[in-house]
Enzyme design. Structure first.
Site, PDB file in Angstrom:
ATOM      1  N   CYS A 114       0.592  -1.295  -0.204  1.00  0.00           N
ATOM      2  CA  CYS A 114       0.210  -0.168   0.450  1.00  0.00           C
ATOM      3  C   CYS A 114       1.063   1.137  -0.073  1.00  0.00           C
ATOM      4  O   CYS A 114       0.336   2.294   0.047  1.00  0.00           O
ATOM      5  CB  CYS A 114      -0.786  -0.107   1.253  1.00  0.00           C
ATOM      6  SG  CYS A 114      -2.364  -1.384   1.096  1.00  0.00           S
ATOM      7  N   HIS A 249      -2.799   7.214   2.403  1.00  0.00           N
ATOM      8  CA  HIS A 249      -3.358   5.920   2.140  1.00  0.00           C
ATOM      9  C   HIS A 249      -5.080   5.941   2.561  1.00  0.00           C
ATOM     10  O   HIS A 249      -5.369   6.194   3.319  1.00  0.00           O
ATOM     11  CB  HIS A 249      -2.082   5.086   2.273  1.00  0.00           C
ATOM     12  CG  HIS A 249      -3.084   3.603   1.568  1.00  0.00           C
ATOM     13  ND1 HIS A 249      -3.668   2.750   0.685  1.00  0.00           N
ATOM     14  CD2 HIS A 249      -3.695   2.603   2.488  1.00  0.00           C
ATOM     15  CE1 HIS A 249      -4.239   1.637   0.374  1.00  0.00           C
ATOM     16  NE2 HIS A 249      -3.779   1.325   2.072  1.00  0.00           N
ATOM     17  N   ASN A 279      -9.751   0.141   0.148  1.00  0.00           N
ATOM     18  CA  ASN A 279      -9.003  -0.048   0.287  1.00  0.00           C
ATOM     19  C   ASN A 279      -8.411  -0.748  -1.265  1.00  0.00           C
ATOM     20  O   ASN A 279      -8.004  -1.774  -1.877  1.00  0.00           O
ATOM     21  CB  ASN A 279      -8.424  -0.834   1.332  1.00  0.00           C
ATOM     22  CG  ASN A 279      -6.279  -0.746   1.663  1.00  0.00           C
ATOM     23  OD1 ASN A 279      -6.362  -0.231   0.430  1.00  0.00           O
ATOM     24  ND2 ASN A 279      -6.185  -1.230   2.721  1.00  0.00           N
TER      25      ASN A 279
HETATM   26  N1  ACO Z   1     -18.690  -7.641   9.393  1.00  0.00           N
HETATM   27  C1  ACO Z   1     -18.897  -7.937  10.568  1.00  0.00           C
HETATM   28  N2  ACO Z   1     -18.533  -8.682  11.693  1.00  0.00           N
HETATM   29  C2  ACO Z   1     -16.951  -8.604  11.596  1.00  0.00           C
HETATM   30  C3  ACO Z   1     -16.709  -8.745  10.348  1.00  0.00           C
HETATM   31  C4  ACO Z   1     -16.794  -8.456   9.665  1.00  0.00           C
HETATM   32  N3  ACO Z   1     -16.748  -8.030   8.547  1.00  0.00           N
HETATM   33  N4  ACO Z   1     -15.198  -8.705  10.728  1.00  0.00           N
HETATM   34  C5  ACO Z   1     -14.541  -8.686  12.258  1.00  0.00           C
HETATM   35  N5  ACO Z   1     -16.205  -8.949  12.456  1.00  0.00           N
HETATM   36  C6  ACO Z   1     -16.522  -9.480  13.980  1.00  0.00           C
HETATM   37  C7  ACO Z   1     -15.541 -10.109  13.941  1.00  0.00           C
HETATM   38  O1  ACO Z   1     -15.199 -11.328  14.496  1.00  0.00           O
HETATM   39  C8  ACO Z   1     -15.882 -10.094  15.839  1.00  0.00           C
HETATM   40  O2  ACO Z   1     -16.119 -10.546  16.599  1.00  0.00           O
HETATM   41  P1  ACO Z   1     -16.337 -10.972  18.048  1.00  0.00           P
HETATM   42  O3  ACO Z   1     -15.960 -10.047  18.742  1.00  0.00           O
HETATM   43  O4  ACO Z   1     -17.460 -12.025  18.110  1.00  0.00           O
HETATM   44  O5  ACO Z   1     -14.862 -12.025  17.934  1.00  0.00           O
HETATM   45  C9  ACO Z   1     -15.611  -8.223  15.965  1.00  0.00           C
HETATM   46  O6  ACO Z   1     -16.287  -7.877  14.336  1.00  0.00           O
HETATM   47  C10 ACO Z   1     -14.948  -7.653  16.102  1.00  0.00           C
HETATM   48  O7  ACO Z   1     -13.521  -8.057  15.311  1.00  0.00           O
HETATM   49  P2  ACO Z   1     -12.087  -6.712  15.173  1.00  0.00           P
HETATM   50  O8  ACO Z   1     -11.569  -7.239  14.275  1.00  0.00           O
HETATM   51  O9  ACO Z   1     -11.467  -7.370  17.026  1.00  0.00           O
HETATM   52  O10 ACO Z   1     -12.837  -5.744  14.832  1.00  0.00           O
HETATM   53  P3  ACO Z   1     -11.836  -3.967  14.537  1.00  0.00           P
HETATM   54  O11 ACO Z   1     -12.532  -3.509  15.513  1.00  0.00           O
HETATM   55  O12 ACO Z   1     -10.493  -5.044  15.708  1.00  0.00           O
HETATM   56  O13 ACO Z   1     -11.847  -3.546  13.201  1.00  0.00           O
HETATM   57  C11 ACO Z   1     -11.055  -3.500  10.604  1.00  0.00           C
HETATM   58  C12 ACO Z   1     -11.495  -4.914  12.318  1.00  0.00           C
HETATM   59  C13 ACO Z   1     -11.872  -2.707  10.923  1.00  0.00           C
HETATM   60  C14 ACO Z   1     -10.430  -4.739  10.005  1.00  0.00           C
HETATM   61  C15 ACO Z   1      -9.837  -2.984  11.939  1.00  0.00           C
HETATM   62  O14 ACO Z   1      -8.771  -3.633  13.297  1.00  0.00           O
HETATM   63  C16 ACO Z   1      -9.117  -1.878  11.500  1.00  0.00           C
HETATM   64  O15 ACO Z   1      -9.573  -1.237  10.696  1.00  0.00           O
HETATM   65  N6  ACO Z   1      -7.523  -2.756  11.279  1.00  0.00           N
HETATM   66  C17 ACO Z   1      -6.461  -1.619   9.849  1.00  0.00           C
HETATM   67  C18 ACO Z   1      -6.704  -2.400   8.994  1.00  0.00           C
HETATM   68  C19 ACO Z   1      -6.535  -2.084   7.569  1.00  0.00           C
HETATM   69  O16 ACO Z   1      -6.839  -0.433   7.045  1.00  0.00           O
HETATM   70  N7  ACO Z   1      -5.470  -2.572   6.720  1.00  0.00           N
HETATM   71  C20 ACO Z   1      -5.158  -2.071   5.691  1.00  0.00           C
HETATM   72  C21 ACO Z   1      -3.613  -1.071   5.363  1.00  0.00           C
HETATM   73  S1  ACO Z   1      -2.292  -1.220   5.593  1.00  0.00           S
HETATM   74  C22 ACO Z   1      -2.749  -1.829   3.665  1.00  0.00           C
HETATM   75  O17 ACO Z   1      -3.315  -1.015   3.252  1.00  0.00           O
HETATM   76  C23 ACO Z   1      -2.095  -3.202   2.883  1.00  0.00           C
END
Ligand code: ACO
Length: 322
Positions: A114, A249, A279
């Site tokens: 990215c 980004h 993304n």
């Molecule tokens: N829909 C519904 N529920 C979901 C989904 C979904 N798509 N995905 C996960 N969940 C659930 C999980 O299973 C979890 O359930 P549980 O509590 O029963 O176990 C709950 O939602 C919370 O999951 P977390 O992973 O803790 O959610 P979080 O608040 O951390 O959000 C996210 C997840 C959005 C991926 C966040 O961590 C994030 O934005 N991370 C950065 C990711 C990113 O941007 N990466 C790319 C950057 S670098 C690049 O571009 C290569």
């Protein structure tokens, strides 16, 4: 002193728009509410079978050439940032070079996930400012939909496909002070397991699928990437108040807003397209630049900060006087 001046900018998005609701309807256990609240993403574009990365990249490059009023023969460097090449080799950049009918100069891919577009701008700037090339097409093009595990709701809802490009031209610096003013790149390979693709010629021999520890990526992104922006401010003698636009980004609205707040960059200076594109990895910054050019926000003379973090981790920032 030679400067790399932006003379054109363009983008291309596949026609197939997939909303959050459409993902849920396809049987992915998710909801529009969850995705919007956690990421700000409302929809993404998904490439069709014939829309390879080089096809998207070629269309974005042509749009950038059109804005610049240049023809392909004017280009002597084609640099494509991508992690989703059409083939393992030759490079996507050479495919784009051929598709545009460019027979001179040189073309290569750059892979920093990215952060690829920021790395590519910094790299092209080195060639142009030292006389190694005259005009560069700097492209970010991706088809991450082909790397996604559609059974994994924690990753498949986050990404989309697309391409964007700018044309950089080497010009003697003048009173307008236009061009790439400074850039700063970093990487730390110890973080591989937090964001990677579980395939490749040296591992499984298959293309593989994207794997991510979302929380770890989030923590690193907000906690650490501001270092390169602060370095760019220091090196250029500018501050957050001097910026006209901040074009980060586009991974996640919460990461973007937390970073802007931490740096003291006013929210109204932030260009946000993650809601429309998801993304798109190395394509996200040039797609956002093209959107802000098209709607009249970015104008010649504006001071624009671009910034990204990607797998590796890799990260970087560059300051451009448009
Ligand atoms: N829909 C519904 N529920 C979901 C989904 C979904 N798509 N995905 C996960 N969940 C659930 C999980 O299973 C979890 O359930 P549980 O509590 O029963 O176990 C709950 O939602 C919370 O999951 P977390 O992973 O803790 O959610 P979080 O608040 O951390 O959000 C996210 C997840 C959005 C991926 C966040 O961590 C994030 O934005 N991370 C950065 C990711 C990113 O941007 N990466 C790319 C950057 S670098 C690049 O571009 C290569």
């Amino acid at each position: 002193l030679l400067r790399s001046v932006v003379v054109g900018c363009g983008a291309y998005l596949p026609g197939n728009v997939v909303t959050n609701a459409a993902l849920a309807e396809r049987g992915i256990e998710t909801s529009d509410e969850w995705i919007v609240q956690r990421t700000g993403i409302r929809q993404r574009h998904i490439a069709g079978p014939d829309e390879t990365t080089s096809v998207l990249g070629t269309r974005a490059a042509q749009a950038a050439l059109d804005e610049a009023g240049l023809s392909p023969a004017d280009i002597d460097l084609v640099l494509c940032a991508t992690s989703t090449p059409d083939y393992t080799f030759p490079s996507t950049a050479t495919q784009i070079q051929a598709a545009l009918g460019i027979e001179g100069g040189f073309a290569f891919d750059l892979q920093a996930v990215c952060a690829g577009f920021v790395y590519a701008v910094a790299t092209a700037d080195r060639f142009l400012s030292t006389g190694g090339a005259k005009r560069a097409l700097v492209i970010g093009a991706e088809t991450f939909s082909r790397l996604l595990d559609w059974e994994d709701r924690t990753t498949c809802v986050l990404f989309g496909d697309g391409a964007g490009a700018i044309v950089l031209e080497a010009r003697e610096n003048d009173a307008s002070n236009r061009g790439v003013l400074t850039s700063c790149l970093r990487s730390d390979g110890r973080h591989r397991a937090k964001l990677y693709v579980d395939g490749g010629p040296g591992s499984t021999g298959t293309t593989g699928k994207l794997r991510m520890e979302g929380r770890e990526v989030f923590r690193f992104a907000v906690g650490s990437v501001t270092d390169v922006i602060e370095e760019v401010f220091r090196a250029s003698g500018t501050t957050a108040d001097d910026l006209t636009w901040f074009v980060p980004h586009q991974a996640n609205r919460r990461i973007i807003e937390a970073s802007a707040d931490k740096l003291g960059i006013a929210r109204e200076k932030v260009v946000l397209t993650v809601d429309q594109h998801g993304n798109t990895s190395a394509a996200s910054i040039p797609l956002a630049l093209a959107a802000a050019r098209r709607d009249g926000r970015i104008k010649p003379g504006d001071l624009v900060m671009i910034e990204a973090i990607g797998g590796g981790f890799t990260w970087g920032a560059a300051l451009i006087r448009w």
